[in-house]
Design a protein around this motif. Structure first.
Motif, PDB file in Angstrom:
ATOM      1  N   GLU A  85      37.065  23.251  49.145  1.00  0.00           N
ATOM      2  CA  GLU A  85      36.717  24.465  48.418  1.00  0.00           C
ATOM      3  C   GLU A  85      37.612  25.636  48.822  1.00  0.00           C
ATOM      4  O   GLU A  85      38.015  26.428  47.975  1.00  0.00           O
ATOM      5  N   MET A 100      30.871  19.310  50.098  1.00  0.00           N
ATOM      6  CA  MET A 100      29.808  19.305  49.100  1.00  0.00           C
ATOM      7  C   MET A 100      28.976  18.027  49.188  1.00  0.00           C
ATOM      8  O   MET A 100      27.742  18.066  49.142  1.00  0.00           O
ATOM      9  N   ARG A 118      34.051  25.631  43.501  1.00  0.00           N
ATOM     10  CA  ARG A 118      33.185  24.735  44.264  1.00  0.00           C
ATOM     11  C   ARG A 118      32.720  23.519  43.473  1.00  0.00           C
ATOM     12  O   ARG A 118      31.721  22.892  43.828  1.00  0.00           O
ATOM     13  N   ASP A 119      33.417  23.203  42.400  1.00  0.00           N
ATOM     14  CA  ASP A 119      33.066  21.988  41.665  1.00  0.00           C
ATOM     15  C   ASP A 119      33.961  20.839  42.101  1.00  0.00           C
ATOM     16  O   ASP A 119      35.084  21.029  42.553  1.00  0.00           O
ATOM     17  N   ARG A 140      27.415  28.629  40.710  1.00  0.00           N
ATOM     18  CA  ARG A 140      28.397  28.536  39.633  1.00  0.00           C
ATOM     19  C   ARG A 140      29.796  28.942  40.055  1.00  0.00           C
ATOM     20  O   ARG A 140      30.655  29.130  39.213  1.00  0.00           O
ATOM     21  N   TRP A 146      33.078  17.360  36.223  1.00  0.00           N
ATOM     22  CA  TRP A 146      33.131  18.218  37.402  1.00  0.00           C
ATOM     23  C   TRP A 146      31.731  18.752  37.642  1.00  0.00           C
ATOM     24  O   TRP A 146      31.089  19.295  36.742  1.00  0.00           O
ATOM     25  N   LYS A 175      28.789  20.890  39.972  1.00  0.00           N
ATOM     26  CA  LYS A 175      28.420  21.925  40.946  1.00  0.00           C
ATOM     27  C   LYS A 175      26.915  21.879  41.137  1.00  0.00           C
ATOM     28  O   LYS A 175      26.162  21.679  40.178  1.00  0.00           O
TER      29      LYS A 175
END
Length: 482
Positions: free
Chosen positions: A152, A286, A260-261, A256, A250, A252
């Motif tokens: 990220e 993640m 960060r996806d 949003r 993708w 998350k």
């Protein structure tokens, strides 16, 4: 190479040369005095290099029609390989100017006007800033693949540097570029830069806002193997995008922020209600936080993207999965069950140990298929293991291909490959060495670099070299025309 890829290569080459062609046309129409040949060559290298930088934004704009037509694999490889071409051309282009070879003394007015980087101009400064940002951007992208740097943080830096390259590079091109004085050429640069900026805004602003109005809800979250999670999400409102088996999205979770996806292959068959499943392995920041999620939490999707599918004309299919690379095959098998596919379908599924393997038959319902066989292979078997033993490399693949369930299909089937890069490289190489046509080997890669030694990887690099060389040949022809 398929007709679709040939057309894509020609289209991309034309876009690479577009500013050069517009510049030569405008200069010819205005009867502009020709500079020394080296100055024209240097200017052309810079224009091609910056055009490639701007095109790279569009490649990663996640436009569904484009990724659905060509596949995310081809777009990502084009982006990463031609970024190197851009860096090389932009690094070299200043050193061809004849200004470097003039005797010491005052700069002639004609030279100053030709280069347009006089002492009072910011063009040289912004050019150097753009080049510095581009070098850091490309170097960090290459090094990240060889390290455990947080994804990220890198995404955030990558997007910021890309925007800086766009801004500084456009200013340098318009201020210092000789041909940018012509309206047609300036308009070309503004159009390419505008498309690049719109692509950036789509990924990092517009689409996140759209996702906020179309959230998903976590419906299921359960551990289905060691460090492997099954995540199911469903839209909170109608109107979700429909996907095809084998595509990716993708994802998350809970927020949003656009950087960060993460991309994950979809692992279920297309669902009328928009339900989407993923098989996710704990690996990065993640994914290691999946255990802290709960049913009911919000999720956001950007997709579907990609084109990893069974060709409609395939008479039989052999799937080669390594580790979490099995996820798209679960989706493809579930879709095959839904359409009652009667073709022979085989899945070779390899992993380090049995504890890390998901129950493919239970997840996909493949047991209902008319002609299906699963061949699991582990590198570290336990005492109760009854399947194949070894790694899915050249040696292991040779053993599997002689298995009674696979041997009759090997030379005529379509082979789909997905998994870790070393495994994919070995499988692709072994299949082609056995005589399987490259047209019948379909791959879904997750990393794109120079490490691949398979015929498919070498073919992609040859295409890159050929197109890069063709752009220089096009520049030579354009200079010779005027």
């Amino acid at each position: 190479m398929t007709q679709k890829k040939i057309l894509w290569a020609i289209f991309y080459l034309v876009l690479m040369l577009l500013p050069v062609l517009m510049g030569e046309w405008a200069a010819h129409a205005a009867e502009l005095e020709r500079r020394p040949w080296l100055d024209e060559w240097a200017s052309g290298l810079g224009m091609i290099g910056f055009a490639l930088v701007l095109l790279s934004f569009f490649l990663l704009g996640r436009f569904k029609p484009l990724s659905g037509l060509l596949g995310s694999d081809l777009l990502m490889q084009t982006h990463q390989l031609f970024a190197r071409t851009a860096v090389l051309l932009l690094l070299l282009h200043p050193f061809f100017y004849t200004l470097w070879y003039t005797p010491p003394g005052p700069v002639a007015a004609s030279t100053d006007q030709a280069l347009r980087i006089g002492s009072g101009s910011w063009g040289l400064v912004t050019g150097l800033l753009a080049l510095g940002c581009l070098l850091v951007l490309v170097a960090s992208a290459i090094l990240r693949q060889r390290s455990d740097a947080p994804y990220e943080r890198w995404r955030l830096m990558h997007s910021a540097l890309a925007l800086a390259v766009l801004g500084f590079g456009l200013h340098h091109t318009l201020v210092s570029g000789r041909y940018a004085q012509f309206t047609a050429v300036a308009a070309t640069w503004w159009a390419l830069a505008g498309l690049a900026l719109l692509s950036w805004l789509w990924v990092y602003l517009v689409h996140p806002l759209w996702q906020g109005a179309h959230p998903y809800r976590i419906e299921k979250l359960e551990r289905c193997a060691d460090r492997i999670w099954l995540l199911e999400v469903a839209p909170r409102s109608p109107g979700s995008a429909q996907f095809r088996a084998g595509q990716l999205a993708w994802l998350k979770l809970g927020q949003r922020w656009p950087h960060r996806d993460n991309p994950f292959s979809i692992s279920n068959a297309p669902d009328a209600g928009g339900r989407v499943q993923f098989l996710i392995k704990e690996a990065g920041d993640m994914t290691r936080g999946l255990a802290r999620q709960a049913v009911g939490n919000v999720a956001y999707l950007d997709g579907p993207h990609g084109r990893f599918e069974i060709p409609t004309d395939a008479t039989a299919v052999v799937m080669h999965a390594g580790g979490i690379g099995v996820a798209p095959f679960v989706s493809l098998l579930a879709a095959a069950v839904a359409r009652q596919d009667r073709r022979p379908l085989r899945l070779i599924y390899a992993d380090k140990n049995h504890e890390q393997m998901v129950n493919v038959v239970a997840l996909s319902g493949a047991g209902a298929l008319a002609d299906f066989a699963l061949l699991p292979m582990v590198e570290q078997p336990d005492a109760d293991w009854t399947g194949l033993t070894g790694r899915l490399d050249a040696h292991g693949l040779a053993t599997v291909l002689e298995h009674p369930a696979v041997a009759p299909l090997t030379d005529t089937a379509c082979h789909l490959v997905c998994g870790p890069e070393p495994m994919m490289d070995a499988v692709e190489t072994a299949l082609v060495a056995r005589g399987v046509s490259t047209a019948r080997v379909v791959s879904e890669h997750f990393k794109y670099d120079f490490s691949g030694r398979s015929p498919l990887a070498r073919r992609m690099r040859r295409a890159w070299w050929s197109l890069s060389a063709a752009s220089l040949l096009g520049l030579l022809l354009a200079l010779a025309w005027r």
